[in-house]
Motif scaffolding. Structure first.
Motif, mmCIF file in Angstrom:
data_model
loop_
_atom_site.group_PDB
_atom_site.id
_atom_site.type_symbol
_atom_site.label_atom_id
_atom_site.label_comp_id
_atom_site.label_asym_id
_atom_site.label_seq_id
_atom_site.Cartn_x
_atom_site.Cartn_y
_atom_site.Cartn_z
ATOM 1 N N VAL A 123 0.848 -1.191 0.000
ATOM 2 C CA VAL A 123 0.000 0.000 0.000
ATOM 3 C C VAL A 123 0.883 1.240 0.000
ATOM 4 O O VAL A 123 1.823 1.349 0.797
ATOM 5 C CB VAL A 123 -0.932 0.031 1.237
ATOM 6 C CG1 VAL A 123 -1.780 1.286 1.244
ATOM 7 C CG2 VAL A 123 -1.820 -1.214 1.268
ATOM 8 N N ASP A 145 -2.284 -6.554 -9.496
ATOM 9 C CA ASP A 145 -3.549 -5.932 -9.116
ATOM 10 C C ASP A 145 -3.655 -5.744 -7.611
ATOM 11 O O ASP A 145 -4.579 -5.083 -7.126
ATOM 12 C CB ASP A 145 -4.730 -6.791 -9.598
ATOM 13 C CG ASP A 145 -4.835 -6.826 -11.109
ATOM 14 O OD1 ASP A 145 -4.359 -5.862 -11.751
ATOM 15 O OD2 ASP A 145 -5.379 -7.811 -11.645
ATOM 16 N N ASN A 146 -2.728 -6.312 -6.876
ATOM 17 C CA ASN A 146 -2.779 -6.255 -5.420
ATOM 18 C C ASN A 146 -1.846 -5.174 -4.864
ATOM 19 O O ASN A 146 -1.202 -5.360 -3.841
ATOM 20 C CB ASN A 146 -2.410 -7.623 -4.838
ATOM 21 C CG ASN A 146 -2.787 -7.750 -3.378
ATOM 22 O OD1 ASN A 146 -3.681 -7.054 -2.901
ATOM 23 N ND2 ASN A 146 -2.112 -8.626 -2.666
ATOM 24 N N ALA A 176 -2.070 -1.113 -3.797
ATOM 25 C CA ALA A 176 -3.065 -0.069 -3.531
ATOM 26 C C ALA A 176 -2.407 1.302 -3.455
ATOM 27 O O ALA A 176 -1.323 1.452 -2.889
ATOM 28 C CB ALA A 176 -3.798 -0.367 -2.219
ATOM 29 N N TRP A 177 -3.093 2.303 -4.029
ATOM 30 C CA TRP A 177 -2.646 3.698 -3.998
ATOM 31 C C TRP A 177 -3.722 4.479 -3.266
ATOM 32 O O TRP A 177 -4.802 4.700 -3.810
ATOM 33 C CB TRP A 177 -2.450 4.224 -5.422
ATOM 34 C CG TRP A 177 -1.780 3.229 -6.331
ATOM 35 C CD1 TRP A 177 -2.391 2.329 -7.159
ATOM 36 C CD2 TRP A 177 -0.377 3.008 -6.474
ATOM 37 N NE1 TRP A 177 -1.456 1.569 -7.814
ATOM 38 C CE2 TRP A 177 -0.206 1.963 -7.422
ATOM 39 C CE3 TRP A 177 0.749 3.599 -5.903
ATOM 40 C CZ2 TRP A 177 1.045 1.498 -7.798
ATOM 41 C CZ3 TRP A 177 2.000 3.131 -6.293
ATOM 42 C CH2 TRP A 177 2.138 2.100 -7.216
ATOM 43 N N ARG A 178 -3.455 4.885 -2.031
ATOM 44 C CA ARG A 178 -4.518 5.408 -1.165
ATOM 45 C C ARG A 178 -4.211 6.803 -0.633
ATOM 46 O O ARG A 178 -3.078 7.275 -0.662
ATOM 47 C CB ARG A 178 -4.759 4.451 0.009
ATOM 48 C CG ARG A 178 -5.254 3.077 -0.431
ATOM 49 C CD ARG A 178 -5.540 2.171 0.745
ATOM 50 N NE ARG A 178 -5.971 0.857 0.293
ATOM 51 C CZ ARG A 178 -6.141 -0.188 1.096
ATOM 52 N NH1 ARG A 178 -5.920 -0.083 2.387
ATOM 53 N NH2 ARG A 178 -6.536 -1.348 0.597
ATOM 54 N N PRO A 197 -2.997 3.015 -13.224
ATOM 55 C CA PRO A 197 -3.186 2.794 -11.784
ATOM 56 C C PRO A 197 -4.568 3.261 -11.350
ATOM 57 O O PRO A 197 -5.092 4.256 -11.851
ATOM 58 C CB PRO A 197 -2.087 3.651 -11.152
ATOM 59 C CG PRO A 197 -1.832 4.717 -12.157
ATOM 60 C CD PRO A 197 -2.053 4.108 -13.511
ATOM 61 N N LEU A 198 -5.155 2.536 -10.428
ATOM 62 C CA LEU A 198 -6.479 2.850 -9.927
ATOM 63 C C LEU A 198 -6.387 3.309 -8.480
ATOM 64 O O LEU A 198 -5.708 2.690 -7.660
ATOM 65 C CB LEU A 198 -7.400 1.638 -10.030
ATOM 66 C CG LEU A 198 -7.625 1.084 -11.449
ATOM 67 C CD1 LEU A 198 -8.492 -0.171 -11.384
ATOM 68 C CD2 LEU A 198 -8.260 2.140 -12.333
ATOM 69 N N VAL A 199 -7.080 4.393 -8.175
ATOM 70 C CA VAL A 199 -7.092 4.897 -6.807
ATOM 71 C C VAL A 199 -7.932 3.985 -5.930
ATOM 72 O O VAL A 199 -9.037 3.581 -6.302
ATOM 73 C CB VAL A 199 -7.653 6.330 -6.763
ATOM 74 C CG1 VAL A 199 -7.739 6.822 -5.315
ATOM 75 C CG2 VAL A 199 -6.786 7.269 -7.566
ATOM 76 N N ASP A 200 -7.402 3.619 -4.784
ATOM 77 C CA ASP A 200 -8.118 2.813 -3.817
ATOM 78 C C ASP A 200 -8.427 3.688 -2.618
ATOM 79 O O ASP A 200 -7.533 4.071 -1.871
ATOM 80 C CB ASP A 200 -7.249 1.618 -3.412
ATOM 81 C CG ASP A 200 -7.972 0.659 -2.460
ATOM 82 O OD1 ASP A 200 -9.046 1.020 -1.940
ATOM 83 O OD2 ASP A 200 -7.466 -0.447 -2.250
ATOM 84 N N ASP A 201 -9.702 4.024 -2.433
ATOM 85 C CA ASP A 201 -10.091 4.936 -1.339
ATOM 86 C C ASP A 201 -10.535 4.212 -0.095
ATOM 87 O O ASP A 201 -11.218 4.781 0.758
ATOM 88 C CB ASP A 201 -11.230 5.866 -1.821
ATOM 89 C CG ASP A 201 -10.755 6.862 -2.865
ATOM 90 O OD1 ASP A 201 -9.583 7.268 -2.764
ATOM 91 O OD2 ASP A 201 -11.533 7.203 -3.755
ATOM 92 N N HIS A 202 -10.173 2.952 0.037
ATOM 93 C CA HIS A 202 -10.533 2.205 1.245
ATOM 94 C C HIS A 202 -9.920 2.907 2.441
ATOM 95 O O HIS A 202 -8.748 3.265 2.449
ATOM 96 C CB HIS A 202 -10.022 0.766 1.150
ATOM 97 C CG HIS A 202 -10.626 -0.143 2.159
ATOM 98 N ND1 HIS A 202 -10.254 -0.161 3.486
ATOM 99 C CD2 HIS A 202 -11.618 -1.073 2.044
ATOM 100 C CE1 HIS A 202 -10.955 -1.056 4.142
ATOM 101 N NE2 HIS A 202 -11.788 -1.629 3.301
#
Length: 221
Positions: free
Chosen positions: A161, A191-192, A194-196, A212-217
């Motif tokens: 992360v 795919d595992n 995370a950019w948060r 890249p996809l933003v992960d807002d978790h």
């Protein structure tokens, strides 16, 4: 360390340094360790401490060590770890932090270093400028408070992360990590990853065809 940038002054070390100081001042050449002989082994690992040290052109093997870095700078250093982790006498894997307190790494190479929260190393509260990370292992690592400027990442990256805004307890008002110009074009990103927390995706260099996809978790782990 007299010419410290403003970001260094997020905390001021105690007036009296702790009793485990291993080396203070300039360190050059090749070393295997910086000893703190009055400190017993921790978890069966050899203690490797840098405190207020200015380190240049040093090669450091991270096998079976417990690393602590505080208020130190490293220029042109090479940190290495064996492919298979070398365990300490009690079976603990090499571990520690490259930035227990703020530290600066310029033009350094990190080769096969195992970055992970448990049983590995952490980027910690350090700044990395123009460094190269070669075939490091990132599974289980959270880059929560590191500054990353113009670094190059080579090899596979999985299960980690990367954070744009630190939520560390030492920054009660929050802190935006300085992250720009990092080169991931030679990185195999799974795919595992995370950019948060507002990780600045547009300010980095990505492999051709990779989005890249933003992960807002809300959780970092």
């Amino acid at each position: 360390m007299t010419d410290r940038p403003d970001w260094w002054r997020c905390q001021v070390p105690a007036d009296r340094p702790p009793p485990w100081v291993g080396r203070e001042g300039a360190v050059t050449g090749s070393v295997g360790k910086v000893d703190a002989p009055d400190i017993p082994l921790r978890d069966g690992l050899r203690p490797l401490h840098f405190f207020r040290a200015a380190v240049t052109d040093v090669q450091v093997w991270l096998n079976a060590v417990h690393l602590t870095v505080q208020w130190s700078s490293f220029d042109g250093c090479h940190f290495r770890q064996r492919v298979r982790p070398v365990l300490g006498t009690d079976g603990f894997a090499a571990q520690g932090s490259f930035g227990n307190d703020p530290a600066l790494y310029r033009g350094c190479t990190f080769e096969r270093v195992r970055f992970r929260a448990m049983g590995g190393f952490s980027l910690g509260h350090a700044r990395f400028e123009g460094c190269t990370f070669v075939n490091c292992r990132w599974e289980g690592h959270v880059a929560d408070a590191a500054d990353l400027l113009d670094n190059t990442f080579v090899g596979r990256m999985n299960g980690c992360v990367w954070v744009g805004r630190s939520r560390s307890d030492r920054y009660p008002g929050g802190r935006r990590n300085l992250i720009r110009g990092n080169d991931f074009t030679a990185t195999e990103l799974t795919d595992n990853v995370a950019w948060r927390l507002d990780f600045p995706l547009a300010d980095q260099h990505w492999p051709k065809g990779f989005t890249p996809l933003v992960d807002d978790h809300p959780d970092l782990g």
